[in-house]
Write a protein that holds these residues in place. Sequence first.
Motif, PDB file in Angstrom:
ATOM      1  N   ALA A 185      11.388   3.671  -7.421  1.00 32.64           N
ATOM      2  CA  ALA A 185      10.084   3.620  -7.692  1.00 32.64           C
ATOM      3  C   ALA A 185       9.310   3.491  -6.304  1.00 32.64           C
ATOM      4  O   ALA A 185       8.167   4.121  -6.191  1.00 32.64           O
ATOM      5  N   ALA A 186       9.611   2.769  -5.541  1.00 36.88           N
ATOM      6  CA  ALA A 186       8.866   2.763  -4.237  1.00 36.88           C
ATOM      7  C   ALA A 186       9.056   3.902  -3.399  1.00 36.88           C
ATOM      8  O   ALA A 186       8.176   4.252  -2.738  1.00 36.88           O
ATOM      9  N   GLY A 187      10.339   4.631  -3.451  1.00 31.66           N
ATOM     10  CA  GLY A 187      10.257   5.865  -2.828  1.00 31.66           C
ATOM     11  C   GLY A 187       9.326   7.088  -3.499  1.00 31.66           C
ATOM     12  O   GLY A 187       8.958   7.641  -2.649  1.00 31.66           O
ATOM     13  N   ASP A 188       9.027   6.765  -4.562  1.00 32.94           N
ATOM     14  CA  ASP A 188       8.140   7.781  -5.354  1.00 32.94           C
ATOM     15  C   ASP A 188       6.741   7.383  -4.773  1.00 32.94           C
ATOM     16  O   ASP A 188       5.815   8.378  -4.498  1.00 32.94           O
ATOM     17  N   GLU A 189       6.404   6.119  -4.701  1.00 33.55           N
ATOM     18  CA  GLU A 189       5.143   5.709  -3.981  1.00 33.55           C
ATOM     19  C   GLU A 189       4.986   6.278  -2.665  1.00 33.55           C
ATOM     20  O   GLU A 189       4.014   6.674  -2.231  1.00 33.55           O
ATOM     21  N   ALA A 190       6.101   6.181  -1.883  1.00 36.51           N
ATOM     22  CA  ALA A 190       6.223   6.657  -0.515  1.00 36.51           C
ATOM     23  C   ALA A 190       5.686   8.324  -0.429  1.00 36.51           C
ATOM     24  O   ALA A 190       5.266   8.471   0.403  1.00 36.51           O
ATOM     25  N   LEU A 191       6.354   8.873  -1.581  1.00 36.20           N
ATOM     26  CA  LEU A 191       6.189  10.337  -1.467  1.00 36.20           C
ATOM     27  C   LEU A 191       4.680  10.624  -1.839  1.00 36.20           C
ATOM     28  O   LEU A 191       4.132  11.573  -1.195  1.00 36.20           O
ATOM     29  N   LYS A 192       4.286   9.894  -2.559  1.00 42.46           N
ATOM     30  CA  LYS A 192       2.768  10.391  -3.031  1.00 42.46           C
ATOM     31  C   LYS A 192       1.967   9.741  -1.955  1.00 42.46           C
ATOM     32  O   LYS A 192       1.022  10.639  -1.502  1.00 42.46           O
ATOM     33  N   ASP A 193       2.364   8.693  -1.238  1.00 42.82           N
ATOM     34  CA  ASP A 193       1.373   8.302  -0.089  1.00 42.82           C
ATOM     35  C   ASP A 193       1.261   9.135   0.983  1.00 42.82           C
ATOM     36  O   ASP A 193       0.328   9.608   1.575  1.00 42.82           O
ATOM     37  N   MET A 194       2.669   9.957   1.086  1.00 39.82           N
ATOM     38  CA  MET A 194       2.772  11.015   2.513  1.00 39.82           C
ATOM     39  C   MET A 194       2.014  12.287   1.786  1.00 39.82           C
ATOM     40  O   MET A 194       1.374  12.782   2.811  1.00 39.82           O
ATOM     41  N   ALA A 195       2.175  12.530   0.506  1.00 43.79           N
ATOM     42  CA  ALA A 195       1.229  13.662   0.228  1.00 43.79           C
ATOM     43  C   ALA A 195      -0.149  13.748   0.383  1.00 43.79           C
ATOM     44  O   ALA A 195      -0.849  14.565   0.967  1.00 43.79           O
ATOM     45  N   GLN A 196      -0.707  12.417   0.240  1.00 41.41           N
ATOM     46  CA  GLN A 196      -2.280  12.079   0.604  1.00 41.41           C
ATOM     47  C   GLN A 196      -2.355  12.244   2.181  1.00 41.41           C
ATOM     48  O   GLN A 196      -3.488  12.961   2.335  1.00 41.41           O
ATOM     49  N   ARG A 197      -1.607  11.685   2.746  1.00 40.60           N
ATOM     50  CA  ARG A 197      -1.615  11.846   4.233  1.00 40.60           C
ATOM     51  C   ARG A 197      -1.690  13.133   4.848  1.00 40.60           C
ATOM     52  O   ARG A 197      -2.471  13.509   5.635  1.00 40.60           O
ATOM     53  N   LEU A 198      -0.696  13.939   4.369  1.00 46.83           N
ATOM     54  CA  LEU A 198      -0.500  15.353   4.879  1.00 46.83           C
ATOM     55  C   LEU A 198      -2.008  15.941   4.409  1.00 46.83           C
ATOM     56  O   LEU A 198      -2.445  16.821   5.316  1.00 46.83           O
ATOM     57  N   THR A 199      -2.342  15.954   3.274  1.00 47.47           N
ATOM     58  CA  THR A 199      -3.395  16.720   2.832  1.00 47.47           C
ATOM     59  C   THR A 199      -4.702  16.314   3.721  1.00 47.47           C
ATOM     60  O   THR A 199      -5.518  17.073   3.811  1.00 47.47           O
ATOM     61  N   GLY A 200      -4.884  15.140   4.033  1.00 45.87           N
ATOM     62  CA  GLY A 200      -5.953  14.722   4.752  1.00 45.87           C
ATOM     63  C   GLY A 200      -6.034  14.967   6.103  1.00 45.87           C
ATOM     64  O   GLY A 200      -6.847  15.030   6.771  1.00 45.87           O
ATOM     65  N   CYS A 201      -4.784  15.641   6.861  1.00 41.61           N
ATOM     66  CA  CYS A 201      -4.725  16.096   8.037  1.00 41.61           C
ATOM     67  C   CYS A 201      -4.832  17.466   8.143  1.00 41.61           C
ATOM     68  O   CYS A 201      -5.237  18.076   9.281  1.00 41.61           O
ATOM     69  N   VAL A 202      -5.001  18.089   7.004  1.00 43.79           N
ATOM     70  CA  VAL A 202      -5.079  19.605   7.241  1.00 43.79           C
ATOM     71  C   VAL A 202      -6.662  20.214   6.441  1.00 43.79           C
ATOM     72  O   VAL A 202      -7.208  19.266   6.036  1.00 43.79           O
ATOM     73  N   ARG A 203      -6.740  21.403   6.795  1.00 44.15           N
ATOM     74  CA  ARG A 203      -8.119  22.000   6.072  1.00 44.15           C
ATOM     75  C   ARG A 203      -8.135  22.564   4.911  1.00 44.15           C
ATOM     76  O   ARG A 203      -7.053  22.578   4.276  1.00 44.15           O
ATOM     77  N   GLU A 204      -9.135  22.800   4.530  1.00 37.44           N
ATOM     78  CA  GLU A 204      -9.516  23.467   2.792  1.00 37.44           C
ATOM     79  C   GLU A 204      -8.627  24.673   2.912  1.00 37.44           C
ATOM     80  O   GLU A 204      -7.799  24.687   1.898  1.00 37.44           O
ATOM     81  N   ALA A 205      -8.661  25.393   3.777  1.00 37.60           N
ATOM     82  CA  ALA A 205      -7.993  26.736   3.660  1.00 37.60           C
ATOM     83  C   ALA A 205      -6.432  26.741   3.879  1.00 37.60           C
ATOM     84  O   ALA A 205      -5.850  27.576   3.430  1.00 37.60           O
ATOM     85  N   ASP A 206      -5.748  25.498   4.140  1.00 40.88           N
ATOM     86  CA  ASP A 206      -4.284  25.183   4.331  1.00 40.88           C
ATOM     87  C   ASP A 206      -3.806  24.958   3.063  1.00 40.88           C
ATOM     88  O   ASP A 206      -4.328  24.583   2.217  1.00 40.88           O
ATOM     89  N   THR A 207      -2.539  24.888   3.071  1.00 45.52           N
ATOM     90  CA  THR A 207      -1.796  24.515   1.906  1.00 45.52           C
ATOM     91  C   THR A 207      -0.559  23.463   2.336  1.00 45.52           C
ATOM     92  O   THR A 207       0.224  23.690   3.399  1.00 45.52           O
ATOM     93  N   VAL A 208      -0.426  22.593   1.666  1.00 48.12           N
ATOM     94  CA  VAL A 208       0.510  21.354   1.814  1.00 48.12           C
ATOM     95  C   VAL A 208       1.259  21.377   0.500  1.00 48.12           C
ATOM     96  O   VAL A 208       0.608  21.323  -0.656  1.00 48.12           O
ATOM     97  N   ALA A 209       2.513  21.449   0.476  1.00 47.92           N
ATOM     98  CA  ALA A 209       3.274  21.685  -0.743  1.00 47.92           C
ATOM     99  C   ALA A 209       4.558  20.649  -0.855  1.00 47.92           C
ATOM    100  O   ALA A 209       5.050  20.408   0.532  1.00 47.92           O
ATOM    101  N   ARG A 210       5.146  20.297  -1.756  1.00 44.20           N
ATOM    102  CA  ARG A 210       6.319  19.664  -1.793  1.00 44.20           C
ATOM    103  C   ARG A 210       7.567  20.524  -1.935  1.00 44.20           C
ATOM    104  O   ARG A 210       7.537  21.226  -2.907  1.00 44.20           O
TER     105      ARG A 210
END
Length: 528
Positions: A185-210
Motif C-alpha cells: 500500500a505504501a508502495g502504491d502511494e509512492a508511485l502515485k506521489d512520483m506520478a504527480q511529481r513527474l507531471t509537475g516538472c513537465v509542460r502541458e505538451a509533454d507526456t508522462v506515462a507509467r
Amino acid sequence: MGKDSIVERASWLLESSGDSAYITSPEGTIEYVNPAFEAMSGFGELEAIGRTPAIVKSGVQSDAFYRDMWSTLHAGHEFHGVLVNRRRDGSLFHEEKTIRPLFDEAGRIAHYLSCGRNVSERLELQDLLQHQATHDALTGLPNRLLFTDRLERAIAQAERTGESFTVAMVDLDGFKAINDRHGHAAGDEALKDMAQRLTGCVREADTVARWGGDEFALLLRDAGDTDRVMSAIVEAGRQPSASSDRALRLSLGACRFPEGGRSAESLLQTADGAMYQAKRDGGDRYRWAMREHEAPVVVKPTAGEAAAIDALRLLEGKVPMFSRRLRAGDTLYRAGDKFRDLHILRFGLCKLMSVTAEGHEELSSMVFKGDWLGFDGLADGRHGCSAVAADTGEVWTVRYDALILAGVRNPALLGAMHAAMARQSAREREAVVTMHSLPADGRVAAFLCRWADDLDHCGMRNDHITLPTTRAEIGGHVGLRLESVSRAMAALERGRLIRFASGNRRNIEIPDLPALRRYVREASASAR
C-alpha cells in the motif's frame, strides 16, 4: 394550434414516442413538440412553439458543424449526428439526432421533423472504457499503449517538420525497499506521489506515462530545454515521500530523435540503456544516451563546402554523427549549457552571442558554412556563449568524447579539429584588431566586408546581404552604440558604398565591394 395536415399526422404518431421530437417550418420555427422533448429539454410546449431549435443550442459545436447540417437538409437529405445541447436549467446533454425533410404534394420542403434520444450515459461509459484502456488505474497516467501511440505520432510529425524531441525512461531507486519495509500500500502511494511529481516538472505538451512496475516514460516535445526539465525531475525525486521516511530517488536516461533512433522501439531501447547507465553510476541522476553504440550516419558533403570537407572525410564512418535542420532563431546551445558536442555548420549562418557583466547578450561573432561551433565549451566544460541560427541551415553534430576516443586511433581527426580551431581563432583575432583600430564608419564597413568575404568564401552571393542580426548587436560586436552604427550606415549610404534594398533597412546591397574594401584600408591607414 393551427397545424396543417402534415403536422397533425406526424404529431399523432409522435405524441406517445419515447424519443424527443419536434417539427419546424422550412424557416426553422418550431410548430410542434412532443412530451419527450419537454422532459428532455425542460422547455414546455408553450415556451418552445414559435421559437427556433436554438433554444437548446449549447455553443459547444462550431458554426461549421451547423452549416454542414443545414446544407444537407436544404438539399433534401436526412441529417444524422450527435449534438451537444443545453437544457433549460443550463446543463448539457448529448442527443443522437435524425432530422428529415417533409415534402408537400409539389415536392417542396414543407417541414423538418427532428427526432432524438439522450445518449449522454452511453457516451460517458464509452469515454470511461476508453480512458481505462489507455490509462494506468493506479496513477491515472497514460499507459504503455497510449504512450507508444503518442510517440509514433511524434516521430511522424518530426519526420515531416525536421523538429526534434526527447524520450526518457525513469526508474525509482530502491523502490523494493519501500514495499518490503512499509508494504505494498505504501508502495502504491509512492508511485502515485512520483506520478504527480513527474507531471509537475513537465509542460502541458509533454507526456508522462507509467511504463510498468516502478518505471515511467517521458515524451518531451521541446528538446531545447530538456536538461533543465530532467534536472528538476531528479531534484523532485530527492524530496521525502509522504508514504515513507525516505526520498524517492530516481535514475533517468534520455535520448533525442533522430540520433537515438527513428522508431519507437529503438528510441525506447536507447533511453532505457541510458537509464541503466545512470543506475550503474550510482543512481539519483540522469544520463544522456551515448551515441557510440549506433551505426554511424553516412554524411556526404555537398559541393562548395571546402572548409569542412577534409574534416568530414576523416569523421565519416569513424565517429557517429547526426544532422539537425535549423530555422532562424533556433538555439543550438546556450551560454552556461554543459559542453557535450561539437558542430560543423553545413550551410546557413549562426550568431555567437556572449553575455556581458550586466547580463545582456551581445554579438561575439558570425559563423559561416564550413565553420565549427562549440569550441568555447572546451575550457571549463560549459559554453561561454549562445549559438543562435540567423538563417535556415543545417549542422552536423559529433559527440566530443567520441571524437577524442576516435582520435586515439586516428590522430588526423584531432589534427583536423585543432586546425579548424586555429583557423577560426586567427580569423577572429584579425577581425578584432582591424575593427577596433578604425573609426565608426570604418568599423561598420569592415564588418560588412568581412561578412561579404565569408559569404564569397562559402560560394554564396555577397553583393546583396540581408542582415541576420540587429544594429544593436552589430554595435556590441564592433564596440559602438546603436546610434553610432545607424550614423555610420547612413554615411556609407551617402558615399554610395552601400544602399538599402526594398525599403528594408536590413536588406543591404554592396554595388562595389572592392570600393568598400578600399574605404576600410584608407580608414585603417588614417587611424595609424
